[in-house]
Motif scaffolding. Structure first.
Motif, PDB file in Angstrom:
ATOM      1  N   ASP A   1       6.686  -3.480  -5.876  1.00 21.07           N
ATOM      2  CA  ASP A   1       5.511  -4.027  -6.569  1.00 21.07           C
ATOM      3  C   ASP A   1       4.337  -3.063  -6.480  1.00 21.07           C
ATOM      4  O   ASP A   1       3.617  -2.842  -7.462  1.00 21.07           O
ATOM      5  CB  ASP A   1       5.118  -5.379  -5.972  1.00 21.07           C
ATOM      6  CG  ASP A   1       6.075  -6.498  -6.350  1.00 21.07           C
ATOM      7  OD1 ASP A   1       6.909  -6.289  -7.265  1.00 21.07           O
ATOM      8  OD2 ASP A   1       5.991  -7.583  -5.732  1.00 21.07           O
ATOM      9  N   GLY A   2       4.125  -2.499  -5.293  1.00 22.37           N
ATOM     10  CA  GLY A   2       3.038  -1.541  -5.123  1.00 22.37           C
ATOM     11  C   GLY A   2       3.258  -0.287  -5.944  1.00 22.37           C
ATOM     12  O   GLY A   2       2.315   0.265  -6.531  1.00 22.37           O
ATOM     13  N   PHE A   3       4.512   0.165  -6.007  1.00 26.84           N
ATOM     14  CA  PHE A   3       4.837   1.354  -6.798  1.00 26.84           C
ATOM     15  C   PHE A   3       4.533   1.113  -8.275  1.00 26.84           C
ATOM     16  O   PHE A   3       3.912   1.952  -8.942  1.00 26.84           O
ATOM     17  CB  PHE A   3       6.307   1.716  -6.598  1.00 26.84           C
ATOM     18  CG  PHE A   3       6.738   2.969  -7.294  1.00 26.84           C
ATOM     19  CD1 PHE A   3       6.340   4.217  -6.838  1.00 26.84           C
ATOM     20  CD2 PHE A   3       7.558   2.906  -8.419  1.00 26.84           C
ATOM     21  CE1 PHE A   3       6.742   5.380  -7.481  1.00 26.84           C
ATOM     22  CE2 PHE A   3       7.965   4.065  -9.068  1.00 26.84           C
ATOM     23  CZ  PHE A   3       7.555   5.311  -8.597  1.00 26.84           C
ATOM     24  N   LYS A   4       4.962  -0.042  -8.767  1.00 21.27           N
ATOM     25  CA  LYS A   4       4.721  -0.359 -10.180  1.00 21.27           C
ATOM     26  C   LYS A   4       3.228  -0.476 -10.468  1.00 21.27           C
ATOM     27  O   LYS A   4       2.741  -0.012 -11.511  1.00 21.27           O
ATOM     28  CB  LYS A   4       5.450  -1.643 -10.557  1.00 21.27           C
ATOM     29  CG  LYS A   4       6.967  -1.494 -10.591  1.00 21.27           C
ATOM     30  CD  LYS A   4       7.651  -2.815 -10.915  1.00 21.27           C
ATOM     31  CE  LYS A   4       9.165  -2.654 -11.012  1.00 21.27           C
ATOM     32  NZ  LYS A   4       9.863  -3.932 -11.284  1.00 21.27           N
ATOM     33  N   LYS A   5       2.499  -1.092  -9.550  1.00 28.36           N
ATOM     34  CA  LYS A   5       1.058  -1.212  -9.727  1.00 28.36           C
ATOM     35  C   LYS A   5       0.398   0.159  -9.731  1.00 28.36           C
ATOM     36  O   LYS A   5      -0.473   0.445 -10.557  1.00 28.36           O
ATOM     37  CB  LYS A   5       0.460  -2.083  -8.617  1.00 28.36           C
ATOM     38  CG  LYS A   5      -1.040  -2.296  -8.725  1.00 28.36           C
ATOM     39  CD  LYS A   5      -1.404  -3.063  -9.987  1.00 28.36           C
ATOM     40  CE  LYS A   5      -2.888  -3.352 -10.057  1.00 28.36           C
ATOM     41  NZ  LYS A   5      -3.267  -4.069 -11.310  1.00 28.36           N
ATOM     42  N   GLY A   6       0.831   1.011  -8.808  1.00 25.02           N
ATOM     43  CA  GLY A   6       0.252   2.352  -8.733  1.00 25.02           C
ATOM     44  C   GLY A   6       0.504   3.177  -9.975  1.00 25.02           C
ATOM     45  O   GLY A   6      -0.347   3.986 -10.378  1.00 25.02           O
TER      46      GLY A   6
ATOM     47  N   PHE B   1      12.282   6.971  -7.312  1.00 26.27           N
ATOM     48  CA  PHE B   1      11.707   6.411  -6.095  1.00 26.27           C
ATOM     49  C   PHE B   1      12.778   5.603  -5.395  1.00 26.27           C
ATOM     50  O   PHE B   1      13.306   4.639  -5.948  1.00 26.27           O
ATOM     51  CB  PHE B   1      10.504   5.521  -6.422  1.00 26.27           C
ATOM     52  CG  PHE B   1       9.924   4.794  -5.227  1.00 26.27           C
ATOM     53  CD1 PHE B   1       9.687   5.462  -4.036  1.00 26.27           C
ATOM     54  CD2 PHE B   1       9.619   3.443  -5.304  1.00 26.27           C
ATOM     55  CE1 PHE B   1       9.157   4.803  -2.937  1.00 26.27           C
ATOM     56  CE2 PHE B   1       9.086   2.763  -4.219  1.00 26.27           C
ATOM     57  CZ  PHE B   1       8.851   3.447  -3.029  1.00 26.27           C
ATOM     58  N   GLY B   2      13.130   6.024  -4.166  1.00 29.18           N
ATOM     59  CA  GLY B   2      14.095   5.291  -3.366  1.00 29.18           C
ATOM     60  C   GLY B   2      13.377   4.378  -2.393  1.00 29.18           C
ATOM     61  O   GLY B   2      12.453   4.816  -1.704  1.00 29.18           O
ATOM     62  N   PHE B   3      13.822   3.122  -2.305  1.00 30.12           N
ATOM     63  CA  PHE B   3      13.127   2.134  -1.467  1.00 30.12           C
ATOM     64  C   PHE B   3      13.115   2.540   0.008  1.00 30.12           C
ATOM     65  O   PHE B   3      12.272   2.112   0.781  1.00 30.12           O
ATOM     66  CB  PHE B   3      13.776   0.762  -1.603  1.00 30.12           C
ATOM     67  CG  PHE B   3      15.093   0.640  -0.876  1.00 30.12           C
ATOM     68  CD1 PHE B   3      15.138   0.278   0.460  1.00 30.12           C
ATOM     69  CD2 PHE B   3      16.288   0.900  -1.534  1.00 30.12           C
ATOM     70  CE1 PHE B   3      16.348   0.174   1.133  1.00 30.12           C
ATOM     71  CE2 PHE B   3      17.499   0.796  -0.874  1.00 30.12           C
ATOM     72  CZ  PHE B   3      17.533   0.433   0.467  1.00 30.12           C
ATOM     73  N   GLY B   4      14.086   3.369   0.410  1.00 26.61           N
ATOM     74  CA  GLY B   4      14.174   3.847   1.790  1.00 26.61           C
ATOM     75  C   GLY B   4      14.709   5.266   1.811  1.00 26.61           C
ATOM     76  O   GLY B   4      15.120   5.816   0.782  1.00 26.61           O
ATOM     77  N   ASP B   5      14.721   5.861   2.991  1.00 29.56           N
ATOM     78  CA  ASP B   5      15.173   7.247   3.111  1.00 29.56           C
ATOM     79  C   ASP B   5      16.612   7.430   2.666  1.00 29.56           C
ATOM     80  O   ASP B   5      16.950   8.411   1.996  1.00 29.56           O
ATOM     81  CB  ASP B   5      15.030   7.714   4.561  1.00 29.56           C
ATOM     82  CG  ASP B   5      13.591   7.996   4.945  1.00 29.56           C
ATOM     83  OD1 ASP B   5      12.743   8.100   4.047  1.00 29.56           O
ATOM     84  OD2 ASP B   5      13.318   8.114   6.152  1.00 29.56           O
TER      85      ASP B   5
ATOM     86  N   ALA C   1       0.834  -1.206   0.000  1.00 31.08           N
ATOM     87  CA  ALA C   1       0.000   0.000   0.000  1.00 31.08           C
ATOM     88  C   ALA C   1       0.867   1.253   0.000  1.00 31.08           C
ATOM     89  O   ALA C   1       0.534   2.262  -0.651  1.00 31.08           O
ATOM     90  CB  ALA C   1      -0.929  -0.002   1.208  1.00 31.08           C
ATOM     91  N   GLY C   2       1.990   1.201   0.733  1.00 28.12           N
ATOM     92  CA  GLY C   2       2.901   2.337   0.739  1.00 28.12           C
ATOM     93  C   GLY C   2       3.503   2.593  -0.627  1.00 28.12           C
ATOM     94  O   GLY C   2       3.676   3.750  -1.043  1.00 28.12           O
ATOM     95  N   GLY C   3       3.832   1.514  -1.347  1.00 30.09           N
ATOM     96  CA  GLY C   3       4.346   1.667  -2.702  1.00 30.09           C
ATOM     97  C   GLY C   3       3.327   2.300  -3.632  1.00 30.09           C
ATOM     98  O   GLY C   3       3.666   3.157  -4.467  1.00 30.09           O
ATOM     99  N   VAL C   4       2.072   1.901  -3.477  1.00 31.06           N
ATOM    100  CA  VAL C   4       1.001   2.501  -4.284  1.00 31.06           C
ATOM    101  C   VAL C   4       0.889   3.998  -3.968  1.00 31.06           C
ATOM    102  O   VAL C   4       0.756   4.831  -4.878  1.00 31.06           O
ATOM    103  CB  VAL C   4      -0.341   1.792  -4.024  1.00 31.06           C
ATOM    104  CG1 VAL C   4      -1.484   2.545  -4.713  1.00 31.06           C
ATOM    105  CG2 VAL C   4      -0.293   0.347  -4.514  1.00 31.06           C
ATOM    106  N   LYS C   5       0.979   4.350  -2.690  1.00 25.68           N
ATOM    107  CA  LYS C   5       0.905   5.764  -2.297  1.00 25.68           C
ATOM    108  C   LYS C   5       2.074   6.554  -2.889  1.00 25.68           C
ATOM    109  O   LYS C   5       1.912   7.712  -3.297  1.00 25.68           O
ATOM    110  CB  LYS C   5       0.891   5.892  -0.779  1.00 25.68           C
ATOM    111  CG  LYS C   5      -0.407   5.433  -0.129  1.00 25.68           C
ATOM    112  CD  LYS C   5      -0.407   5.705   1.369  1.00 25.68           C
ATOM    113  CE  LYS C   5      -1.746   5.319   1.988  1.00 25.68           C
ATOM    114  NZ  LYS C   5      -1.855   5.713   3.402  1.00 25.68           N
ATOM    115  N   ALA C   6       3.254   5.925  -2.929  1.00 25.76           N
ATOM    116  CA  ALA C   6       4.410   6.593  -3.528  1.00 25.76           C
ATOM    117  C   ALA C   6       4.177   6.864  -5.007  1.00 25.76           C
ATOM    118  O   ALA C   6       4.530   7.928  -5.529  1.00 25.76           O
ATOM    119  CB  ALA C   6       5.663   5.744  -3.335  1.00 25.76           C
ATOM    120  N   ALA C   7       3.566   5.898  -5.700  1.00 28.53           N
ATOM    121  CA  ALA C   7       3.257   6.078  -7.125  1.00 28.53           C
ATOM    122  C   ALA C   7       2.233   7.182  -7.324  1.00 28.53           C
ATOM    123  O   ALA C   7       2.352   8.001  -8.255  1.00 28.53           O
ATOM    124  CB  ALA C   7       2.739   4.763  -7.709  1.00 28.53           C
TER     125      ALA C   7
END
Length: 294
Positions: free
Chosen positions: A164-169, A208-212, A129-135
């Motif tokens: 995966d969430g980022f790509k989906k988003g 998009f960086g996976f972490g800070d 869900a966080g990856g989707v929010k990033a997208a």
């Protein structure tokens, strides 16, 4: 009780016990103490263990799978009731987790899930869900169009879920395209990855960086390349340094914010319930937030 400090945590296990002898309770193997996120998890665990009066020992793997496996073996020999682990490698930790379970020890994974084995409970951010929010944030920042690069950490399942969430988003933005994806685990490695991707793709509009750490390194690379008017960077974790960068640096447009203090407290609370023979949920997701400039 020994004071939990990052200096001690990086060099040795910490023992918190209510009695003179340490024989049971909770053994925790944490990924690292080189990142504020895991320092917060450890501090929250320490505080909750003290509040609950439960023995807790924390061992730091320092992102070394061999050390983590040895630390878990030590917990098994000591006979802990519950093992809390954030795996260095989601698959590599499998033998240690299974051995603990065979010894009758309940296993809780925190932040990073394990692959190939069922544990008693997983506590962590809903990374997908966080990856989707990033997208969604990236799409909004880029006006729904542009080329994007990703800095990855593919051996950690929580990061896989984020990506995966980022790509989906991004599927909601057909005019956006992922043109590069490279691994950058440490800040130095992430800086090199960002530099390589920007050199190969000078028209990249977002990273998009996976972490800070990855995102902060990417922001440095963007400015060094003179692309600060073109490239927007989004991170994931929401530690103070990253939030401050979002507030002050136009390149850093946001971070997906995790809540490590909640994870640490929930891990100890869950372990205490297991020791008491209570049932606990198999999955305990924590919904991430989105931090943008004040």
């Amino acid at each position: 009780m020994k004071k939990l400090t990052s200096t001690v945590l990086t060099s040795a296990a910490i023992i918190l016990a209510t009695g003179a002898a340490w024989a049971d309770g909770i053994g925790a193997s944490l990924l690292t103490q080189q990142h504020p996120f895991y320092i917060e998890i450890a501090k929250a665990m320490e505080a909750e263990a003290q509040a609950q009066g439960v023995p807790l020992e924390i061992a730091i793997a320092n992102q070394d799978l061999s050390k983590q496996l040895a630390d878990v073996e030590d917990f098994i020999v000591k006979g802990v009731d519950v093992l809390v682990i954030s795996p260095v490698d989601s698959q590599g930790a499998l033998p240690a987790i299974m051995k603990a379970q065979q010894a009758g020890i309940k296993v809780i994974t925190v932040d990073v899930p394990a692959q190939g084995v069922e544990v008693t409970s997983y506590i962590g951010t809903d990374n997908y869900a966080g990856g989707v929010k990033a997208a969604e944030l990236m799409g909004a920042e880029l006006g729904g169009a542009g080329k994007v690069a990703i800095i990855d950490y593919p051996t950690v399942q929580s990061v896989v879920a984020r990506i995966d969430g980022f790509k989906k988003g991004l599927e909601a933005f057909p005019e956006m395209e992922i043109v590069a994806q490279q691994t950058g685990i440490t800040r130095a490695e992430a800086l090199a990855a960002a530099q390589n991707m920007l050199q190969a793709n000078p028209d990249v509009a977002g990273i998009f960086g996976f972490g800070d750490d990855a995102a902060l390194a990417a922001a440095v690379a963007v400015k060094a390349a003179g692309l600060q008017e073109q490239v927007k960077v989004i991170g994931f974790d929401g530690m103070e340094e990253a939030r401050n960068a979002v507030d002050s640096d136009p390149v850093m447009v946001g971070v997906i914010q995790q809540f490590p203090d909640q994870m640490g407290k929930m891990a100890v609370d869950t372990a205490v319930k297991l020791i008491a023979g209570e049932e606990v949920p198999v999955d305990q997701p924590i919904v991430p937030g989105v931090y943008t400039a004040k």
